[in-house]
Design an enzyme around this catalytic site. Structure first.
Site, PDB file in Angstrom:
ATOM      1  CG  HIS A 162      -2.115  -0.842   1.124  1.00  0.00           C
ATOM      2  ND1 HIS A 162      -2.107  -2.173   1.465  1.00  0.00           N
ATOM      3  CD2 HIS A 162      -3.367  -0.585   0.664  1.00  0.00           C
ATOM      4  CE1 HIS A 162      -3.304  -2.689   1.265  1.00  0.00           C
ATOM      5  NE2 HIS A 162      -4.098  -1.763   0.774  1.00  0.00           N
ATOM      6  CE  LYS A 184      -3.821  -0.354   4.857  1.00  0.00           C
ATOM      7  NZ  LYS A 184      -5.121   0.299   5.139  1.00  0.00           N
TER       8      LYS A 184
HETATM    9  N1  LIG Z   1     -12.857  -0.672   2.643  1.00  0.00           N
HETATM   10  C1  LIG Z   1     -12.242  -0.192   1.555  1.00  0.00           C
HETATM   11  O1  LIG Z   1     -12.570  -0.554   0.409  1.00  0.00           O
HETATM   12  C2  LIG Z   1     -11.182   0.832   1.737  1.00  0.00           C
HETATM   13  C3  LIG Z   1     -10.813   1.194   2.999  1.00  0.00           C
HETATM   14  N2  LIG Z   1      -9.915   2.192   3.209  1.00  0.00           N
HETATM   15  C4  LIG Z   1      -9.697   2.576   4.603  1.00  0.00           C
HETATM   16  O2  LIG Z   1     -10.395   3.798   4.803  1.00  0.00           O
HETATM   17  C5  LIG Z   1      -9.711   4.623   5.739  1.00  0.00           C
HETATM   18  C6  LIG Z   1      -9.465   5.973   5.121  1.00  0.00           C
HETATM   19  O3  LIG Z   1      -8.658   5.807   3.985  1.00  0.00           O
HETATM   20  P1  LIG Z   1      -8.211   7.134   3.166  1.00  0.00           P
HETATM   21  O4  LIG Z   1      -9.415   7.891   2.726  1.00  0.00           O
HETATM   22  O5  LIG Z   1      -7.225   6.702   2.166  1.00  0.00           O
HETATM   23  O6  LIG Z   1      -7.465   7.948   4.320  1.00  0.00           O
HETATM   24  P2  LIG Z   1      -7.216   9.524   4.410  1.00  0.00           P
HETATM   25  O7  LIG Z   1      -6.245   9.723   5.511  1.00  0.00           O
HETATM   26  O8  LIG Z   1      -6.934  10.053   3.050  1.00  0.00           O
HETATM   27  O9  LIG Z   1      -8.655  10.106   4.841  1.00  0.00           O
HETATM   28  C7  LIG Z   1      -9.163   9.937   6.152  1.00  0.00           C
HETATM   29  C8  LIG Z   1      -9.817  11.245   6.536  1.00  0.00           C
HETATM   30  O10 LIG Z   1     -10.485  11.108   7.783  1.00  0.00           O
HETATM   31  C9  LIG Z   1     -10.347  12.336   8.467  1.00  0.00           C
HETATM   32  N3  LIG Z   1     -10.653  12.174   9.888  1.00  0.00           N
HETATM   33  C10 LIG Z   1      -9.817  11.806  10.882  1.00  0.00           C
HETATM   34  N4  LIG Z   1     -10.480  11.802  12.049  1.00  0.00           N
HETATM   35  C11 LIG Z   1     -11.770  12.159  11.776  1.00  0.00           C
HETATM   36  C12 LIG Z   1     -12.945  12.338  12.548  1.00  0.00           C
HETATM   37  N5  LIG Z   1     -12.949  12.173  13.876  1.00  0.00           N
HETATM   38  N6  LIG Z   1     -14.099  12.689  11.929  1.00  0.00           N
HETATM   39  C13 LIG Z   1     -14.107  12.900  10.594  1.00  0.00           C
HETATM   40  N7  LIG Z   1     -13.029  12.755   9.805  1.00  0.00           N
HETATM   41  C14 LIG Z   1     -11.876  12.398  10.397  1.00  0.00           C
HETATM   42  C15 LIG Z   1      -8.931  12.769   8.186  1.00  0.00           C
HETATM   43  O11 LIG Z   1      -8.772  14.163   8.409  1.00  0.00           O
HETATM   44  C16 LIG Z   1      -8.800  12.393   6.704  1.00  0.00           C
HETATM   45  O12 LIG Z   1      -9.154  13.476   5.860  1.00  0.00           O
HETATM   46  C17 LIG Z   1      -8.467   3.825   6.147  1.00  0.00           C
HETATM   47  O13 LIG Z   1      -8.766   3.110   7.314  1.00  0.00           O
HETATM   48  C18 LIG Z   1      -8.278   2.828   4.995  1.00  0.00           C
HETATM   49  O14 LIG Z   1      -7.664   1.612   5.408  1.00  0.00           O
HETATM   50  C19 LIG Z   1      -9.330   2.874   2.174  1.00  0.00           C
HETATM   51  C20 LIG Z   1      -9.640   2.530   0.883  1.00  0.00           C
HETATM   52  C21 LIG Z   1     -10.580   1.460   0.565  1.00  0.00           C
HETATM   53  O1  LIG Z   2      -5.652   2.303   3.146  1.00  0.00           O
HETATM   54  C1  LIG Z   2      -5.965   1.991   1.964  1.00  0.00           C
HETATM   55  O2  LIG Z   2      -5.700   2.672   0.958  1.00  0.00           O
HETATM   56  C2  LIG Z   2      -6.729   0.733   1.789  1.00  0.00           C
HETATM   57  N1  LIG Z   2      -7.128   0.112   2.861  1.00  0.00           N
HETATM   58  C3  LIG Z   2      -7.995  -1.017   2.877  1.00  0.00           C
HETATM   59  C4  LIG Z   2      -7.376  -2.133   3.704  1.00  0.00           C
HETATM   60  O3  LIG Z   2      -6.794  -1.787   4.776  1.00  0.00           O
HETATM   61  O4  LIG Z   2      -7.522  -3.305   3.309  1.00  0.00           O
HETATM   62  C5  LIG Z   2      -8.510  -1.431   1.513  1.00  0.00           C
HETATM   63  C6  LIG Z   2      -7.605  -1.140   0.378  1.00  0.00           C
HETATM   64  O5  LIG Z   2      -6.595  -2.126   0.307  1.00  0.00           O
HETATM   65  C7  LIG Z   2      -7.032   0.245   0.416  1.00  0.00           C
END
Ligand SMILES: NC(=O)C1=CN([C@@H]2O[C@H](COP(=O)(O)OP(=O)(O)OC[C@H]3O[C@@H](n4cnc5c(N)ncnc54)[C@H](O)[C@@H]3O)[C@@H](O)[C@H]2O)C=CC1
Ligand SMILES: O=C(O)C1=N[C@H](C(=O)O)C[C@H](O)C1
Length: 240
Positions: A133, A137
């Site tokens: 990743h 992350k």
């Molecule tokens: N399930 C899936 O398909 C996927 C899951 N993820 C997961 O999603 C999460 C976020 O990923 P990204 O968007 O890439 O991270 P990112 O860091 O770009 O965005 C997260 C956002 O949440 C905000 N944040 C932090 N605390 C907060 C609060 N108390 N209230 C509201 N907002 C708050 C941050 O300021 C940031 O803008 C991670 O845990 C990642 O592993 C990411 C991509 C796909």
């Molecule tokens: O943090 C990410 O970007 C992603 N997080 C998810 C995970 O923790 O599996 C899903 C995806 O791989 C992207």
């Protein structure tokens, strides 16, 4: 749908773009600098939450308290899954969680589970999971890798526990290796290795579109469901 985006980072911003293109209305965009989740999020159909591991459960509690259906992709919090499941039951809410919302990973997961069953009686094969990743992350290993690992353990009697610090692998342990490089959206590989050959299953996300579109599809599904906790297996039923 009228959507509240909780977490306006990489995923939240892409979800805003794609959901708007699909005709949905983004009513709130809440990020760390304005976490007014205590304020009533009025007149919304669903909240889509992608934040950080340490804050996710707190967000679910605030949303469930307002009886707002929750779609969440935040990873790294599932040690508290039972607590969240009870919260949803107690509040009569609707909750959809996926460590990975992409259709490709859902298909790869089903394939991996079948491969685990097939190799169960061939102890010459040992399995490992590798994930790559982006450097931003926060959690390791990924939620997706942990999901692959838990499912392999459920389908292969030779594995009993995941090892996330795999320096000295004991019998029955399934090692997961995590690498952080550049802006890799998310690559996962399951490798069955023997002295004679290797069987490799690999999913490479080329961008974050699959995650965002899957989360929007999950929201469109969830708003029509009865109270409960839902997963990708409810959204995409596979003929297995
Ligand atoms: N399930 C899936 O398909 C996927 C899951 N993820 C997961 O999603 C999460 C976020 O990923 P990204 O968007 O890439 O991270 P990112 O860091 O770009 O965005 C997260 C956002 O949440 C905000 N944040 C932090 N605390 C907060 C609060 N108390 N209230 C509201 N907002 C708050 C941050 O300021 C940031 O803008 C991670 O845990 C990642 O592993 C990411 C991509 C796909
Ligand atoms: O943090 C990410 O970007 C992603 N997080 C998810 C995970 O923790 O599996 C899903 C995806 O791989 C992207």
């Amino acid at each position: 749908m009228r959507i509240a985006i909780i977490g306006y980072g990489k995923m939240g911003q892409l979800i805003e773009k794609l959901a708007t293109e699909k005709g949905h209305e983004i009513v709130y965009k809440i990020d760390s600098h304005n976490t007014k989740l205590t304020a009533n999020l009025e007149n919304i159909d669903v909240a889509i939450e992608f934040t950080h591991p340490e804050i996710a459960v707190s967000n679910y509690k605030k949303l469930a308290g307002q009886n707002i259906p929750i779609v969440t992709g935040t990873t790294g919090w599932t040690d508290n899954f039972d607590e969240v499941e009870k919260l949803i039951q107690d509040t009569g809410n609707r909750f959809f969680y996926a460590s990975n919302f992409s259709i490709g990973v859902h298909l790869a997961m089903a394939t991996s589970n079948y491969l685990a069953k097939l190799t169960e009686n061939f102890p010459e094969y040992s399995v490992r999971i590798d994930e790559w990743h982006h450097t931003a992350k926060k959690d390791a290993p990924s939620g997706t890798a942990l999901s692959f690992g838990r499912e392999i353990i459920n389908n292969h009697k030779g594995y009993k526990k995941i090892s996330t610090e795999p320096t000295d692998i004991q019998e029955g342990e399934l090692p997961i290796y995590a690498y952080r490089e550049n802006d890799i959206p998310g690559t996962h590989q399951i490798k069955y290795d023997s002295e004679i050959d290797s069987i490799i299953l690999r999913h490479e996300a080329k961008n974050r579109q699959g995650f965002a579109l899957g989360a929007i599809k999950a929201a469109e599904f969830l708003v029509n469901q009865k109270p409960g906790v839902y997963t990708m297996n409810d959204l995409i039923k596979l003929p297995l």
